[in-house]
Design a protein around this motif. Sequence first.
Motif, PDB file in Angstrom:
ATOM      1  N   TYR A 192     -11.066  12.535  -6.587  1.00  0.00           N
ATOM      2  CA  TYR A 192      -9.723  12.364  -7.160  1.00  0.00           C
ATOM      3  C   TYR A 192      -9.124  13.720  -7.531  1.00  0.00           C
ATOM      4  CZ  TYR A 192      -6.169  11.091 -10.654  1.00  0.00           C
ATOM      5  OH  TYR A 192      -4.996  10.978 -11.373  1.00  0.00           O
ATOM      6  N   ARG A 193      -9.888  14.548  -8.222  1.00  0.00           N
ATOM      7  CA  ARG A 193      -9.376  15.854  -8.650  1.00  0.00           C
ATOM      8  C   ARG A 193      -9.073  16.751  -7.450  1.00  0.00           C
ATOM      9  NH1 ARG A 193     -13.868  15.541 -12.212  1.00  0.00           N
ATOM     10  NH2 ARG A 193     -13.265  14.820 -14.308  1.00  0.00           N
ATOM     11  N   SER A 194      -9.881  16.662  -6.400  1.00  0.00           N
ATOM     12  CA  SER A 194      -9.709  17.542  -5.246  1.00  0.00           C
ATOM     13  C   SER A 194      -8.389  17.300  -4.526  1.00  0.00           C
ATOM     14  CB  SER A 194     -10.870  17.351  -4.264  1.00  0.00           C
ATOM     15  OG  SER A 194     -10.798  16.091  -3.619  1.00  0.00           O
TER      16      SER A 194
ATOM     17  N   LEU B 159      -9.836  -1.607 -10.803  1.00  0.00           N
ATOM     18  CA  LEU B 159     -10.735  -2.343 -11.691  1.00  0.00           C
ATOM     19  C   LEU B 159     -11.634  -1.364 -12.438  1.00  0.00           C
ATOM     20  CD1 LEU B 159     -11.918  -5.095  -9.160  1.00  0.00           C
ATOM     21  CD2 LEU B 159     -10.056  -5.291 -10.825  1.00  0.00           C
ATOM     22  N   GLU B 160     -11.671  -1.487 -13.755  1.00  0.00           N
ATOM     23  CA  GLU B 160     -12.539  -0.627 -14.560  1.00  0.00           C
ATOM     24  C   GLU B 160     -14.007  -0.908 -14.232  1.00  0.00           C
ATOM     25  OE1 GLU B 160     -13.786   0.148 -19.245  1.00  0.00           O
ATOM     26  OE2 GLU B 160     -12.375  -1.457 -18.714  1.00  0.00           O
ATOM     27  N   ARG B 161     -14.736   0.179 -13.951  1.00  0.00           N
ATOM     28  CA  ARG B 161     -16.163   0.036 -13.635  1.00  0.00           C
ATOM     29  C   ARG B 161     -16.873   1.345 -13.937  1.00  0.00           C
ATOM     30  NH1 ARG B 161     -19.471  -4.458 -12.797  1.00  0.00           N
ATOM     31  NH2 ARG B 161     -21.340  -3.815 -11.619  1.00  0.00           N
ATOM     32  N   ASP B 162     -17.779   1.306 -14.888  1.00  0.00           N
ATOM     33  CA  ASP B 162     -18.595   2.475 -15.240  1.00  0.00           C
ATOM     34  C   ASP B 162     -17.745   3.692 -15.566  1.00  0.00           C
ATOM     35  OD1 ASP B 162     -20.868   0.936 -14.805  1.00  0.00           O
ATOM     36  OD2 ASP B 162     -21.073   1.575 -12.712  1.00  0.00           O
ATOM     37  N   GLY B 163     -16.695   3.496 -16.327  1.00  0.00           N
ATOM     38  CA  GLY B 163     -15.901   4.609 -16.839  1.00  0.00           C
ATOM     39  C   GLY B 163     -14.800   5.102 -15.934  1.00  0.00           C
ATOM     40  N   VAL B 164     -14.621   4.487 -14.766  1.00  0.00           N
ATOM     41  CA  VAL B 164     -13.530   4.869 -13.863  1.00  0.00           C
ATOM     42  C   VAL B 164     -12.829   3.597 -13.381  1.00  0.00           C
ATOM     43  CG1 VAL B 164     -14.625   7.004 -13.100  1.00  0.00           C
ATOM     44  CG2 VAL B 164     -15.065   4.866 -11.848  1.00  0.00           C
ATOM     45  N   LEU B 165     -11.735   3.789 -12.668  1.00  0.00           N
ATOM     46  CA  LEU B 165     -11.013   2.673 -12.072  1.00  0.00           C
ATOM     47  C   LEU B 165     -11.313   2.663 -10.570  1.00  0.00           C
ATOM     48  CD1 LEU B 165      -7.552   3.008 -13.874  1.00  0.00           C
ATOM     49  CD2 LEU B 165      -9.390   1.388 -14.395  1.00  0.00           C
ATOM     50  N   VAL B 166     -12.137   1.720 -10.149  1.00  0.00           N
ATOM     51  CA  VAL B 166     -12.422   1.558  -8.724  1.00  0.00           C
ATOM     52  C   VAL B 166     -11.159   0.987  -8.078  1.00  0.00           C
ATOM     53  CG1 VAL B 166     -13.954   0.516  -7.019  1.00  0.00           C
ATOM     54  CG2 VAL B 166     -14.843   1.176  -9.265  1.00  0.00           C
ATOM     55  N   SER B 167     -10.725   1.585  -6.970  1.00  0.00           N
ATOM     56  CA  SER B 167      -9.367   1.343  -6.483  1.00  0.00           C
ATOM     57  C   SER B 167      -9.320   0.918  -5.018  1.00  0.00           C
ATOM     58  CB  SER B 167      -8.516   2.616  -6.656  1.00  0.00           C
ATOM     59  OG  SER B 167      -8.445   2.997  -8.010  1.00  0.00           O
ATOM     60  N   TRP B 168      -8.362   0.022  -4.749  1.00  0.00           N
ATOM     61  CA  TRP B 168      -8.036  -0.400  -3.393  1.00  0.00           C
ATOM     62  C   TRP B 168      -6.520  -0.376  -3.217  1.00  0.00           C
ATOM     63  CZ3 TRP B 168     -11.874  -2.568  -6.267  1.00  0.00           C
ATOM     64  CH2 TRP B 168     -13.151  -2.685  -5.679  1.00  0.00           C
TER      65      TRP B 168
ATOM     66  N   LYS C   9      -5.662 -19.304   2.606  1.00  0.00           N
ATOM     67  CA  LYS C   9      -5.748 -19.309   4.059  1.00  0.00           C
ATOM     68  C   LYS C   9      -5.416 -17.941   4.663  1.00  0.00           C
ATOM     69  CE  LYS C   9      -4.491 -24.195   4.451  1.00  0.00           C
ATOM     70  NZ  LYS C   9      -3.500 -25.165   5.002  1.00  0.00           N
ATOM     71  N   VAL C  10      -4.915 -17.023   3.829  1.00  0.00           N
ATOM     72  CA  VAL C  10      -4.474 -15.719   4.326  1.00  0.00           C
ATOM     73  C   VAL C  10      -5.229 -14.610   3.602  1.00  0.00           C
ATOM     74  CG1 VAL C  10      -2.514 -14.161   4.624  1.00  0.00           C
ATOM     75  CG2 VAL C  10      -2.183 -16.637   4.854  1.00  0.00           C
ATOM     76  N   ASN C  11      -5.917 -13.759   4.346  1.00  0.00           N
ATOM     77  CA  ASN C  11      -6.554 -12.582   3.778  1.00  0.00           C
ATOM     78  C   ASN C  11      -5.667 -11.365   3.986  1.00  0.00           C
ATOM     79  OD1 ASN C  11      -8.787 -14.142   3.155  1.00  0.00           O
ATOM     80  ND2 ASN C  11      -9.892 -13.568   5.017  1.00  0.00           N
ATOM     81  N   HIS C  12      -5.701 -10.440   3.046  1.00  0.00           N
ATOM     82  CA  HIS C  12      -4.931  -9.212   3.170  1.00  0.00           C
ATOM     83  C   HIS C  12      -5.864  -8.006   3.248  1.00  0.00           C
ATOM     84  CE1 HIS C  12      -0.925 -10.855   1.299  1.00  0.00           C
ATOM     85  NE2 HIS C  12      -1.235 -11.404   2.460  1.00  0.00           N
ATOM     86  N   LEU C  13      -5.423  -7.013   3.994  1.00  0.00           N
ATOM     87  CA  LEU C  13      -6.156  -5.756   4.075  1.00  0.00           C
ATOM     88  C   LEU C  13      -6.188  -5.085   2.711  1.00  0.00           C
ATOM     89  CD1 LEU C  13      -7.425  -3.448   5.817  1.00  0.00           C
ATOM     90  CD2 LEU C  13      -5.094  -2.562   6.072  1.00  0.00           C
ATOM     91  N   ALA C  14      -7.341  -4.512   2.360  1.00  0.00           N
ATOM     92  CA  ALA C  14      -7.490  -3.743   1.122  1.00  0.00           C
ATOM     93  C   ALA C  14      -8.234  -2.453   1.472  1.00  0.00           C
ATOM     94  CB  ALA C  14      -8.246  -4.543   0.068  1.00  0.00           C
ATOM     95  N   VAL C  15      -7.554  -1.331   1.358  1.00  0.00           N
ATOM     96  CA  VAL C  15      -8.145  -0.045   1.736  1.00  0.00           C
ATOM     97  C   VAL C  15      -8.811   0.583   0.513  1.00  0.00           C
ATOM     98  CG1 VAL C  15      -7.694   2.236   2.688  1.00  0.00           C
ATOM     99  CG2 VAL C  15      -6.363   0.265   3.500  1.00  0.00           C
ATOM    100  N   HIS C  16     -10.124   0.745   0.579  1.00  0.00           N
ATOM    101  CA  HIS C  16     -10.860   1.324  -0.545  1.00  0.00           C
ATOM    102  C   HIS C  16     -10.527   2.802  -0.659  1.00  0.00           C
ATOM    103  CE1 HIS C  16     -14.970   1.797  -2.740  1.00  0.00           C
ATOM    104  NE2 HIS C  16     -13.977   1.545  -3.576  1.00  0.00           N
ATOM    105  N   THR C  17     -10.022   3.221  -1.810  1.00  0.00           N
ATOM    106  CA  THR C  17      -9.640   4.613  -2.032  1.00  0.00           C
ATOM    107  C   THR C  17     -10.543   5.229  -3.095  1.00  0.00           C
ATOM    108  OG1 THR C  17      -7.966   4.002  -3.686  1.00  0.00           O
ATOM    109  CG2 THR C  17      -7.259   4.107  -1.382  1.00  0.00           C
ATOM    110  N   GLU C  18     -10.249   6.486  -3.464  1.00  0.00           N
ATOM    111  CA  GLU C  18     -11.085   7.186  -4.431  1.00  0.00           C
ATOM    112  C   GLU C  18     -10.966   6.567  -5.823  1.00  0.00           C
ATOM    113  OE1 GLU C  18      -7.103   9.315  -4.633  1.00  0.00           O
ATOM    114  OE2 GLU C  18      -8.348   8.344  -3.099  1.00  0.00           O
TER     115      GLU C  18
END
Length: 315
Positions: free
Chosen positions: A8-10, A50-59, A70-79
């Motif tokens: 994230y910082r980089s 989503l808060e997890r172990d002191g950070v926000l895990v993000s999509w 009936k409909v799934n959406h793309l979720a791109v895992h980010t930093e």
Amino acid sequence: MADKLAKYRSKRDASRTPEPVPQQHPEQGDDRAFVIQEHHARSLHWDLRLERDGVLVSWAVPKGLPADPKVNHLAVHTEDHPMEYLDFHGEIPSGEYGAGSMTIWDTGTYDTEKWSEREVKVVLHGERAQGRYVLFRTDGKNWMIHRMDPPAVDPLPPLEPMLPVKRAKLPRDQEAYAFEFAWGGRRVLVHVDGGRTDLAREFPWLRPMAEAFGSRSAVLDGEIVELGGAEILVCTDLLYDDGHALVARPFTERRAALDALDISGARWQTAPSWPAQAQPIRQAAREQGLPGIVGKRLDSPYEPGPSKWWAFIPT
């Protein structure tokens, strides 16, 4: 212990972006907070964190959370993002990573049902986002998000344009009708979902209008007409709005819902509608060289094809 925010910082320069860029190692919380941000960057999307172990895990979710199982959406895992991002909103400057406007779409708490490297099951408790969702990893780095609850929205019915029946004379009970111009353009049904519309493939200038809807889903009835040498969309009815089918409701309710959307721009507008004013509207249409007017019964539902509820009266 690995620095979870190193990536994230980089990507950020604290002197150039208003985003929080903490230097200290994050402290673990209770893993309950979440935020969804609407991000008008190079491409509109929503960021689920989503808060997890002191950070926000993000999509990054290009079309927002799915309302229909009936409909799934793309979720791109980010930093991972810092906890300070829970209440961040603002303008990320041009040239910076993620440049664009970011607003908080929803925030609240969540319960964890499962958390692994390939699958995350949570129950969201927000004001706008509520229910059970699963994020699951597919081949490679791709993720999808699926709603596990029963549908939270009305199903979108098959739709075809409702057409007026031609009449030579004005209806006798004019007080039972609203009158509009017949524009003589191309009739279209505009489906908007996730800030996008398929009609933009043919009319690219509709993309900003669709993006302005944000996560709101809608189906508009209207016409593509040429005014002042440019094509514009004139909206005349609203058939589906934010998960609710309106086709069975009277025209007065649909029209009020359409007006509430305040659709107005350089190349899209809401058509004017005048209850019980047939004669002056017909005269105005004649003076403007329009083919006629359309009378819509105030109590009319929306039904496909030619309908006795609507009347086309030529000028």
